[in-house]
Scaffold this active site. Sequence first.
Site: not given
Length: 119
Positions: A8, A86, A92, A94, A99, A101
């Site tokens: 954020c 994820n 995974g 974290t 989001h 990738h």
Amino acid sequence: MTDECVFCMIANGEIPATAVYEDETVFAFDDIAPQAPVHVLIVPRAHHSDISDDVPDDVLLALMRAVPKVAAAKGVAASGYRVIANTGEDAGQTVHHLHVHVIGGRPLGEGMVRPMEGE
């Protein structure tokens, strides 16, 4: 936005990051621990913990529309790239802010999951 969410803060300019792509809904930036020569994170500016967090359709659409723009900006659109979201600890995740990738810049192979210990 949550007060302690690093994504954020990045998406809203409170923590500096170089934009790879941005619009009114999403912000994309290079991952600080890249797994390949190209490793970009695309995050919505609004906080959603993960993809199962009743995310509005327009936010999901903005995330997906940003993917090819990021790939083109990073020079991997023609050679190929991987898109990963994820969700949860076992996957995974974290940082608990939705989001995706965008990973590329080298052959990634067919495998998506590392072998378990002892295999």
